[in-house]
Write an enzyme that holds these catalytic residues in place. Structure first.
Site, PDB file in Angstrom:
ATOM      1  N   GLU A 111      26.904-125.922  33.083  1.00  0.00           N
ATOM      2  CA  GLU A 111      27.878-124.942  32.614  1.00  0.00           C
ATOM      3  C   GLU A 111      27.527-123.611  33.266  1.00  0.00           C
ATOM      4  O   GLU A 111      26.474-123.460  33.879  1.00  0.00           O
ATOM      5  CB  GLU A 111      27.864-124.858  31.085  1.00  0.00           C
ATOM      6  N   HIS A 225      34.418-116.644  23.629  1.00  0.00           N
ATOM      7  CA  HIS A 225      34.444-117.724  24.621  1.00  0.00           C
ATOM      8  C   HIS A 225      35.657-117.526  25.516  1.00  0.00           C
ATOM      9  O   HIS A 225      36.751-117.263  25.018  1.00  0.00           O
ATOM     10  CB  HIS A 225      34.525-119.083  23.914  1.00  0.00           C
ATOM     11  N   ARG A 267      29.619-116.155  30.493  1.00  0.00           N
ATOM     12  CA  ARG A 267      30.820-116.138  29.652  1.00  0.00           C
ATOM     13  C   ARG A 267      31.446-114.754  29.500  1.00  0.00           C
ATOM     14  O   ARG A 267      32.667-114.613  29.542  1.00  0.00           O
ATOM     15  CB  ARG A 267      30.467-116.652  28.257  1.00  0.00           C
ATOM     16  N   HIS A 328      33.494-116.743  19.323  1.00  0.00           N
ATOM     17  CA  HIS A 328      32.883-118.079  19.428  1.00  0.00           C
ATOM     18  C   HIS A 328      31.480-118.145  18.850  1.00  0.00           C
ATOM     19  O   HIS A 328      31.131-119.092  18.149  1.00  0.00           O
ATOM     20  CB  HIS A 328      32.848-118.476  20.897  1.00  0.00           C
ATOM     21  N   ARG A 363      24.921-115.254  25.090  1.00  0.00           N
ATOM     22  CA  ARG A 363      24.255-116.558  25.100  1.00  0.00           C
ATOM     23  C   ARG A 363      24.582-117.360  26.359  1.00  0.00           C
ATOM     24  O   ARG A 363      25.748-117.505  26.722  1.00  0.00           O
ATOM     25  CB  ARG A 363      24.696-117.367  23.877  1.00  0.00           C
TER      26      ARG A 363
HETATM   27  C1  FAD Z   1      33.875-125.387  18.965  1.00  0.00           C
HETATM   28  C2  FAD Z   1      32.407-125.106  19.208  1.00  0.00           C
HETATM   29  C3  FAD Z   1      31.776-125.681  20.289  1.00  0.00           C
HETATM   30  C4  FAD Z   1      30.406-125.449  20.514  1.00  0.00           C
HETATM   31  N1  FAD Z   1      29.769-126.081  21.558  1.00  0.00           N
HETATM   32  C5  FAD Z   1      28.424-125.900  21.721  1.00  0.00           C
HETATM   33  C6  FAD Z   1      27.702-126.621  22.709  1.00  0.00           C
HETATM   34  O1  FAD Z   1      28.264-127.431  23.424  1.00  0.00           O
HETATM   35  N2  FAD Z   1      26.359-126.402  22.807  1.00  0.00           N
HETATM   36  C7  FAD Z   1      25.689-125.513  22.013  1.00  0.00           C
HETATM   37  O2  FAD Z   1      24.473-125.346  22.163  1.00  0.00           O
HETATM   38  N3  FAD Z   1      26.358-124.837  21.057  1.00  0.00           N
HETATM   39  C8  FAD Z   1      27.698-125.012  20.882  1.00  0.00           C
HETATM   40  N4  FAD Z   1      28.355-124.328  19.897  1.00  0.00           N
HETATM   41  C9  FAD Z   1      27.578-123.459  18.989  1.00  0.00           C
HETATM   42  C10 FAD Z   1      26.819-124.339  18.014  1.00  0.00           C
HETATM   43  O3  FAD Z   1      27.630-125.410  17.599  1.00  0.00           O
HETATM   44  C11 FAD Z   1      26.393-123.536  16.787  1.00  0.00           C
HETATM   45  O4  FAD Z   1      25.750-122.365  17.171  1.00  0.00           O
HETATM   46  C12 FAD Z   1      25.417-124.370  15.945  1.00  0.00           C
HETATM   47  O5  FAD Z   1      26.001-125.609  15.640  1.00  0.00           O
HETATM   48  C13 FAD Z   1      25.066-123.624  14.677  1.00  0.00           C
HETATM   49  O6  FAD Z   1      24.319-124.493  13.857  1.00  0.00           O
HETATM   50  P1  FAD Z   1      23.854-123.995  12.436  1.00  0.00           P
HETATM   51  O7  FAD Z   1      23.169-125.146  11.809  1.00  0.00           O
HETATM   52  O8  FAD Z   1      23.156-122.709  12.562  1.00  0.00           O
HETATM   53  O9  FAD Z   1      25.241-123.670  11.669  1.00  0.00           O
HETATM   54  P2  FAD Z   1      26.488-124.597  11.316  1.00  0.00           P
HETATM   55  O10 FAD Z   1      26.480-125.877  12.043  1.00  0.00           O
HETATM   56  O11 FAD Z   1      27.702-123.738  11.478  1.00  0.00           O
HETATM   57  O12 FAD Z   1      26.258-124.903   9.774  1.00  0.00           O
HETATM   58  C14 FAD Z   1      26.310-123.877   8.809  1.00  0.00           C
HETATM   59  C15 FAD Z   1      26.230-124.518   7.446  1.00  0.00           C
HETATM   60  O13 FAD Z   1      26.023-123.546   6.443  1.00  0.00           O
HETATM   61  C16 FAD Z   1      26.853-123.820   5.331  1.00  0.00           C
HETATM   62  N5  FAD Z   1      27.064-122.576   4.584  1.00  0.00           N
HETATM   63  C17 FAD Z   1      27.506-121.376   5.045  1.00  0.00           C
HETATM   64  N6  FAD Z   1      27.529-120.474   4.043  1.00  0.00           N
HETATM   65  C18 FAD Z   1      27.090-121.117   2.929  1.00  0.00           C
HETATM   66  C19 FAD Z   1      26.909-120.742   1.571  1.00  0.00           C
HETATM   67  N7  FAD Z   1      27.173-119.495   1.153  1.00  0.00           N
HETATM   68  N8  FAD Z   1      26.472-121.662   0.688  1.00  0.00           N
HETATM   69  C20 FAD Z   1      26.218-122.947   1.078  1.00  0.00           C
HETATM   70  N9  FAD Z   1      26.356-123.357   2.360  1.00  0.00           N
HETATM   71  C21 FAD Z   1      26.793-122.458   3.262  1.00  0.00           C
HETATM   72  C22 FAD Z   1      28.112-124.368   5.967  1.00  0.00           C
HETATM   73  O14 FAD Z   1      28.871-125.071   5.017  1.00  0.00           O
HETATM   74  C23 FAD Z   1      27.493-125.266   7.036  1.00  0.00           C
HETATM   75  O15 FAD Z   1      27.086-126.491   6.480  1.00  0.00           O
HETATM   76  C24 FAD Z   1      29.713-124.561  19.652  1.00  0.00           C
HETATM   77  C25 FAD Z   1      30.363-123.963  18.578  1.00  0.00           C
HETATM   78  C26 FAD Z   1      31.699-124.232  18.347  1.00  0.00           C
HETATM   79  C27 FAD Z   1      32.378-123.580  17.190  1.00  0.00           C
END
Ligand code: FAD
Length: 433
Positions: A111, A225, A267, A328, A363
């Protein structure tokens, strides 16, 4: 239904699940999640996960990350990211994530701003595959309790030491006490009118941190993004057209079918060029073109994007894809050290809600899943060796349901007001402006 655990994890994305799986199995662990387990940004990740290819590639990976981040990164954190990348990819593989392979080796893709192909992936739905594997493992663990449809609305704390959380489930407010709390609540996308993020991702970790004077960092570093699908009558979140399409050769053209940028630049540079082009051509989108490529390759390599676009009336193997920049990712967050420790005692933060300093101002593609893996695991190393010296303290704060909902609304206001302050002329992108 007040409860107590050794460790409480808030969030069920990659950060929350991987943290739970790396904790000692003799610890009583709970994961709470706002809606269903799978409603998280992790599930949506398309492109893949970056990794150093080998020891010799580590320095180049570090340099690419720093360059994309405009050298605003924390170099120590970036070095940790590169050094510990391969071991975490191997752990995922051992757990059952069947990344795409070319012979014996991973089918590394590329990428923007990576100098070589170094991204492991599972077709174009890596996040879903990682989520499925981790949640399957979590459900097998007897020491981990998953509580769905449960929202954290505040922390229980005393003298800057965390004691648990106040939550809401089944229209009831209650307390969960724990020796250690880990915030893995993800990013801030749902605060924006146009974002690729799930609508539940409302920056709760950040607002609660702000209310408790927990240190936060780099809140102004918000990534747009370049290629969200442009839809005139969009409902919900914006569908993402992964950067890996450009990595595999897709071209960006304006409405006059002219190419205007090197698609593999970072990006922020590509997003700025698109906005300039949209202004110049007086058109709210530009096009991404992958139609010259072999149809079979496109359909097999990008089945999720092919299907998602087709459902929205665009056949990517035949026509141009209308795209525009949308919110994003959040590079800033709760300030943590290299073991995920926040400025509040016994409170950790991992994943997108945290700011390790890895990303700097922008990022590098596919570095966020890796950041969540590397730093979640490091946090658990610290917790596993220190938790026996932490007491479960008594604390309670009860509120009725009306008060609890008012609290939630206030959390959202706190986050929105803060981002209004830091976003400058981009503040119109927020939902309440
Ligand atoms: C469409 C898309 C494509 C992407 N593609 C890539 C990629 O190819 N490669 C890459 O490295 N990154 C990618 N990213 C970024 C990456 O997916 C995220 O940065 C990463 O998944 C974040 O993980 P996380 O566990 O921190 O949060 P998340 O996976 O967002 O999980 C957050 C969790 O917290 C919970 N939560 C939030 N607030 C509360 C609350 N008050 N009480 C209880 N629970 C709560 C939510 O319900 C959820 O379960 C992408 C993001 C998107 C949106």
């Amino acid at each position: 239904m007040d409860r107590k655990f050794d460790v409480l994890i808030v969030g069920s994305g990659v950060a929350g699940l991987y943290t739970a799986l790396n904790l000692r199995e003799d610890l009583k662990v709970a994961i709470i999640t706002k809606t269903t387990l799978d409603e998280c940004n992790t599930y949506l990740a398309q492109g893949g996960i970056s990794t150093a290819l080998n020891k010799a590639d580590e320095e180049a990976f570090v340099e690419d990350t720093l360059k994309a981040g405009q050298y605003k990164n924390d170099v120590k954190a970036v070095r940790i990211l590169a050094k510990e990348s391969i071991e975490n990819i191997n752990i995922l593989e051992k757990m059952g994530v069947d990344f795409d392979k070319k012979g014996e080796s991973f089918d590394y893709t590329r990428e923007g701003a990576h100098r070589v192909n170094r991204i492991v992936h599972y077709k174009d739905y890596t996040g879903k595959r990682v989520f499925q594997t981790l949640s399957f493992e979590v459900k097998k663990r007897k020491n981990i309790k998953v509580i769905e449809e449960c929202s954290m609305i505040d922390l229980l704390s005393k003298d800057n030491k965390v004691l648990g959380i106040i939550g809401v489930k089944d229209k009831e407010s209650f307390n969960i006490r724990a020796k250690v709390v880990i915030l893995a609540t993800g990013g801030i996308g749902a605060l924006f009118k146009n974002s690729t993020n799930q609508k539940t991702i409302t920056g709760d970790g950040i607002s609660i941190a702000l209310k408790h004077n927990i240190k936060v960092k780099n809140l102004q570093y918000i990534q747009f993004h370049p290629t969200g699908l442009y839809e005139e009558n969009k409902v919900g979140r914006n569908f993402l057209i992964s950067e890996s399409l450009r990595g595999e050769g897709a071209k960006l053209i304006n409405k006059n079918k002219e190419r205007f940028i090197d698609e593999l630049l970072p990006r922020n540079v590509v997003a700025a060029a698109i906005l300039k082009e949209e202004e110049k051509t007086k058109c709210p989108y530009v096009y991404l073109d992958i139609s010259a490529m072999d149809k079979e390759f496109v359909v097999n390599r990008f089945p999720g994007i092919y299907k998602g676009c087709l459902e929205r009336g665009v056949d990517i193997t035949k026509g141009f894809i209308p795209v525009t920049p949308v919110q994003h990712y959040f590079m800033g967050g709760i300030d943590v050290d290299e073991f995920g420790r926040t400025s509040m005692k016994n409170l950790y933060a991992t994943g997108e809600v945290s700011c390790t300093g890895v990303h700097g101002a922008n990022r590098l593609a596919s570095n966020s899943l890796l950041e969540a893996l590397v730093f979640s695991r490091r946090a658990t190393k610290d917790i596993n060796s220190n938790i026996d010296f932490i007491d479960l303290l008594d604390s309670a704060f009860h509120m009725n349901l009306t008060e609890a909902y008012e609290f939630m609304e206030d959390n959202k206001k706190v986050a929105l007001n803060k981002f209004k302050e830091v976003l400058g002329d981009k503040k119109n992108e927020l939902v309440s402006c």
